[in-house]
Every structure is written in C-alpha cells, then in structure tokens.
Design an enzyme around this catalytic site. Structure first.
Site, short mmCIF file in Angstrom:
data_model
loop_
_atom_site.label_atom_id
_atom_site.label_comp_id
_atom_site.label_asym_id
_atom_site.label_seq_id
_atom_site.Cartn_x
_atom_site.Cartn_y
_atom_site.Cartn_z
N GLU A 27 0.81 -1.05 8.90
CA GLU A 27 1.02 0.40 9.05
C GLU A 27 -0.18 1.06 8.40
O GLU A 27 -0.22 1.21 7.17
CB GLU A 27 2.32 0.82 8.36
N CYS A 29 0.26 9.72 6.38
CA CYS A 29 -0.44 9.09 7.50
C CYS A 29 -0.12 9.81 8.81
O CYS A 29 -0.90 9.76 9.75
CB CYS A 29 -0.03 7.63 7.61
P1 NAP Z 1 -4.84 1.65 0.16
O1 NAP Z 1 -5.95 1.93 -0.77
O2 NAP Z 1 -5.13 0.83 1.36
O3 NAP Z 1 -3.70 0.99 -0.73
C1 NAP Z 1 -2.44 0.62 -0.21
C2 NAP Z 1 -1.89 -0.52 -1.01
O4 NAP Z 1 -2.73 -1.66 -0.84
C3 NAP Z 1 -1.81 -0.27 -2.51
O5 NAP Z 1 -0.70 -0.94 -3.04
C4 NAP Z 1 -3.09 -0.90 -3.01
O6 NAP Z 1 -3.07 -1.26 -4.35
C5 NAP Z 1 -3.17 -2.12 -2.11
N1 NAP Z 1 -4.51 -2.67 -1.99
C6 NAP Z 1 -5.70 -2.05 -2.15
N2 NAP Z 1 -6.72 -2.92 -1.97
C7 NAP Z 1 -6.16 -4.10 -1.69
C8 NAP Z 1 -6.68 -5.39 -1.42
N3 NAP Z 1 -7.98 -5.63 -1.37
N4 NAP Z 1 -5.83 -6.40 -1.19
C9 NAP Z 1 -4.50 -6.18 -1.22
N5 NAP Z 1 -3.93 -5.00 -1.47
C10 NAP Z 1 -4.75 -3.96 -1.69
O7 NAP Z 1 -4.18 2.98 0.69
P2 NAP Z 1 -3.66 4.23 -0.15
O8 NAP Z 1 -4.83 5.05 -0.51
O9 NAP Z 1 -2.73 3.81 -1.21
O10 NAP Z 1 -2.76 4.96 0.93
C11 NAP Z 1 -3.26 5.86 1.83
C12 NAP Z 1 -3.46 5.21 3.19
O11 NAP Z 1 -2.23 4.66 3.64
C13 NAP Z 1 -3.87 6.23 4.23
O12 NAP Z 1 -4.88 5.72 5.05
C14 NAP Z 1 -2.58 6.43 5.04
O13 NAP Z 1 -2.79 6.86 6.34
C15 NAP Z 1 -1.98 5.06 4.97
N6 NAP Z 1 -0.54 5.13 5.24
C16 NAP Z 1 -0.08 4.65 6.42
C17 NAP Z 1 1.27 4.73 6.72
C18 NAP Z 1 1.79 4.20 8.03
O14 NAP Z 1 3.00 4.01 8.12
N7 NAP Z 1 0.97 3.97 9.03
C19 NAP Z 1 2.16 5.29 5.81
C20 NAP Z 1 1.66 5.79 4.60
C21 NAP Z 1 0.30 5.69 4.33
P3 NAP Z 1 -3.67 -0.27 -5.47
O15 NAP Z 1 -2.68 0.80 -5.60
O16 NAP Z 1 -3.78 -1.11 -6.68
O17 NAP Z 1 -5.00 0.20 -4.96
#
Ligand code: NAP
Length: 485
Positions: free
Chosen positions: A254, A288
C-alpha cells in the site's frame, strides 16, 4: 497517572511486555509542541530474533484455532476500542498531531476493521467441484499463509495496523508488527487491548525501533516468515519488494499516491467544495488518498477557487487537543520543510496563493491551509505527494483532457470525480487508472471496501471481501473417486 504515563512503552514480544535488549530506548515527541512525550523501548537484534521464533512456533496451533474463536477475539477488540475511543484518540493526537475529532474518526474506522474481519473469519470458504473430465473431484480449501511481518506508517497509527492485524487474525496468521518510529504509542496501546481481548501469547509481537531495517530485514531473510504487508512510501516499497525475492514471500504493498480531483461543469458546486475539503484536509492533508491536485473545468474554476479559499481559510489551526481545531501540526520539521519547498517551487513558477502559502510561527510544525491557482504544469507539486494542507488548482477544457491530466502520473491509488451526469461519471470512472474512485465524495475509506492501488501505488487490497484473501493460500486436493462419473 496521566494518559502518557499509563501508555504501554515497552516491547510486546510474544504476549509479554519487556524492555529491549540492553535497555535501549528512544523518545517520542508531540508534533504540536516539539517536546518529548515519553521514551519507548527500541527493539534490538535479539528482540527481533525472539519475536520471529515466537511467530514461527505459534503458527500451527493458532491456525488450528476455530475461526469462531478468532472472530470473537476481534469482536471483543472492536468493543474495547469503541469503549475506549476517547482515550485512544487523545493518545493518537498527542503523538501524531491530528485534531481530536480526526483521531476519534480514525479510532472508529480502525475498530471497524476488527468488526468486519470478525465476521469474515467464519466465512473462509472452499469449493467442491466435479473435474471437467469426470471421474474425479476437485476440492479447494484456503489456509493461512503463515507468519507475517506487518509494517505501518505514522499517518494513521491505528487504522493502518488494524487493517492488517484484523485479516491476519481472522485468517489464522501469527505476526510481528513494526510501527512507525514517530507514532509507536498507539500501536502498543492496541497490543495491550488485543491481549485483553484474549489474543493468545505468541500470535502478536509489536516492535518499535529506531532502525526499521533491524526489525524488517531479519524477518524477510527468514523463510519461515511467509508474508510482508507494507504501508508506506513507494521508495521504501520498491526496496522491500526486492528483499522479498530470495524467499518469495507474499506481499501487499500500500504505497504512495498523487490523487487527482476532477470537477466537471455540471457538478454541484457545494458538494464539490465540501468534497474537496474532505479529500484534501482529512488528516491535515497527510494521507495517501489526499487529493493532491485539483483539475477543474475552466468555466467553473473561478467560483470553485473562491469557495474553496473561503472554506480553507476559515479552518482553525492549532494543537490537536484544543477545542475547535480542524488542522493540527504536520508530523515533523522535515515534513513541514517538504511542504514549504513544494509551495515555494510552485510560487516561483508563477502560481498564486489565494490563502496561506507559508508555515506558521511558534512551537510545533504548523503550515497554513493553502490554495494555489495558476499552477503551471511543470510545478513539482503536481507530480509529488505534498502530504500537507495545500490544494493546487489547474483547469481543463474537455473530458479527454481531464482524463489525460488525471492519468499523467506514475501513481494510481485513488481519483475523485465530481459530476451530476451519470454517463460521464461511469465513463470517466472506468478510464481512470486508479484502484479506487470517489464519485461525488471525498471519502473512500471504508472497512467493507477493497482499499488499494495500481501502478506505483502498489498491489494487494485491504478491507472488503478481498482483504482476507491476502492472508490465505489456496490448496487443491485432487480426489480420485471410484464408481462415479
Ligand atoms: P515510509 O518512510 O515508507 O515508512 C513507512 C514504514 O516503513 C515505517 O514503519 C518505516 O519505519 C518503515 N521503513 C522505512 N524504511 C524502511 C526500510 N528500509 N525497510 C523496512 N521498513 C522501512 O513512509 P511514511 O513516511 O511513514 O508514510 C508516508 C507514506 O505512506 C506516503 O507515501 C503515503 O502515501 C504512504 N501511505 C500509503 C497508504 C496506502 O494505503 N496506500 C496509506 C498510508 C500511507 P520508520 O518509521 O522507522 O521510518
């Protein structure tokens, strides 16, 4: 004891609360003040190894639990969330920033996944069929995929968890949850609530950590972990897809969005403006499915911008716990800087702010609700997810142009269409390259519907009848039966 003092802050490993190895901890801050709320245990390698062992060891017994029992745990968890909605919402507002009203709405939405999947748990069906050639039968059944690693973002600290945990419990999977580093408190609270609802030890571990890789990498490197469900950025999602390749774990992705909002000349103006505010401002714009760009028919653009400007400029901005606040702080200084960068880029290319257009002074990470007009096609804000309270408006002249503009993105999560012409609604709805379309509504999130995207917004669905399938493998038994045709 205050709410924050009472909130669970240790690791939840296989049903036990405990400190992380070496007593490691990290601070969680209130984005409305920039102050630290409290410290939380920081999972280390040994903690992750223990959680993986527990998930693997408990899987078989958990899968054998009657579906009704699993469903009733979810139902009790829904009830507990509903009973404690005020407390859950307040904690969420403190660590994530959104207004209390928004947090309460998220608690209701998040809890609904537990109620929905409590009902799905007992409807995991199969098929008994006659083989095409006759003389044999085909028996199809569904089984839990096995232990899962579930990774969630900070923007919906509960709902992004329950829409994974709910179907995993319903299907009979054990799991490790890695909540976002910025918002671990809500997820730890949820773990306590699930334990109270009767979830057996070993089924769930929750591991907050300052290093996402420290939790996720060993899980994906272990072939006993059979599924990754990830909600987050497309950039991280791409890396995780590669990491699942060696062990071929099943994946749900997602990812990010860049939602277009299309307003046609026959749309009802009030409905469209109200829909625009919902689609843009839910969750401070940090969603998102937030409308990222507004494409409005040139004949109605002037009035739309006037009314949207009025609506946006009247929204009260402040700490999420204050009365009447509609817009809270952004999650971090970095997130606010990104919004500043994208708005400044648009302004430097000739866009005009009819309201807002700048960050707000004071503690916390506030940005003023903003409407931008005359946004040129090369502005970055039309291509990148702004994740903030900014509505850039551009115009179109005919339906083909509207669809072309809407689809001109690598993302494909959701689109919003406002029109009173049913033929047009269906025609345009079908031509949009997105997993979801909101027709005359700015809100598509719904536990009973399949949420998810196409293209760079990922694959897999959460919620609806489809949601549980992501946690089930299909097995076919070939039956050779003598004496029947
Ligand atoms: P993110 O930086 O990708 O982080 C999401 C999760 O992944 C966090 O728990 C993060 O941990 C973890 N993570 C980061 N780097 C990682 C790695 N290398 N390996 C494994 N896990 C890793 O995203 P975000 O900034 O938290 O969230 C915003 C994004 O989420 C936006 O792009 C939004 O559109 C998307 N989103 C999508 C949906 C959907 O249903 N399509 C819903 C909500 C949000 P840390 O917290 O420690 O960095």
């Amino acid at each position: 004891m205050s709410l924050i003092e009472r909130a669970p802050h240790q690791l939840f490993v296989a049903g036990q609360w405990r400190d992380a190895a070496q007593g490691s901890r990290f601070g969680v801050q209130d984005p409305g003040t920039g102050q630290q709320l409290r410290e939380v245990s920081d999972a280390q390698d040994a903690d992750v190894a223990e959680a993986i062992e527990a998930a693997a060891a408990t899987q078989e017994e958990w899968a054998a639990t009657p579906p009704r029992e699993r469903g009733e745990i979810l139902r009790r968890a829904w009830q507990l969330m509903t009973d404690r909605a005020d407390e859950l919402a307040r904690l969420m507002t403190l660590e994530m920033g959104k207004s209390l009203a928004e947090s309460k709405a998220e608690v209701t939405y998040a809890a609904e996944f537990f109620r929905w999947f409590s009902e799905e748990a007992v409807r995991i069906d199969g098929r008994y069929a006659r083989s095409a050639a006759g003389g044999g039968r085909v028996l199809v059944s569904k089984h839990p995929v096995g232990p899962c690693i579930l990774v969630t973002p900070w923007n919906f600290p509960l709902a992004m968890g329950t829409r994974k945990i709910g179907p995993a419990i319903a299907a009979g999977c054990t799991m490790i949850v890695k909540p976002a580093q910025l918002t671990p408190l809500s997820m730890l609270n949820l773990a306590a609530l699930l334990a109270e609802a009767g979830l057996p030890e070993g089924v769930l571990s929750v591991l907050p950590s300052t290093s996402a890789g420290r939790v996720v990498n060993p899980a994906l490197a272990d072939r006993r972990i059979r599924k990754l469900s990830f909600t987050g950025s497309t950039e991280v999602g791409r890396k995780l897809v590669e990491q699942c390749a060696p062990n071929l774990q099943r994946m749900s992705m997602e990812l990010g969005g860049n939602a277009p909002f299309l307003m046609f000349p026959d749309a009802d103006l009030d409905t469209a403006v109200q829909g625009a505010v919902t689609a843009k401002m839910r969750n401070n714009g940090e969603s998102c499915v937030a409308a990222n760009r507004f494409h409005v028919h040139s004949s109605v653009a002037g009035e739309f911008v006037r009314q949207l400007t009025d609506a946006m400029s009247s929204m009260k901005v402040g700490h999420g716990t204050e009365d009447g606040v509609r817009v809270g702080p952004l999650i971090s200084a970095e997130q606010r800087d990104k919004v500043v960068e994208l708005v400044d880029d648009a302004l430097s290319r000739g866009a005009r702010a009819t309201t807002g257009g700048k960050p707000l002074d004071g503690d916390g990470f506030f940005y003023a609700p903003t409407v931008l007009t005359d946004v040129p096609p090369d502005a970055r804000i039309l291509r990148e997810e702004v994740f903030g309270p900014v509505a850039p408006v551009t115009t179109f002249d005919d339906e083909d142009e509207a669809v072309r503009l809407a689809n001109d993105t690598e993302f494909g999560l959701v689109a919003y269409v406002f029109t009173r012409d049913l033929d047009r609604a269906i025609r345009v709805g079908e031509r949009l390259a997105t997993g979801m379309v909101g027709l005359n509504t700015g809100l598509v999130s719904n536990a009973s519907a399949p949420f998810g995207g196409v293209k760079a917004s990922g694959f897999g669905r959460e919620g609806g009848a489809e949601g549980i399938e992501e946690y089930l493998d299909v097995k076919y038994l070939a039956l050779s039966v003598s004496g029947i045709s």
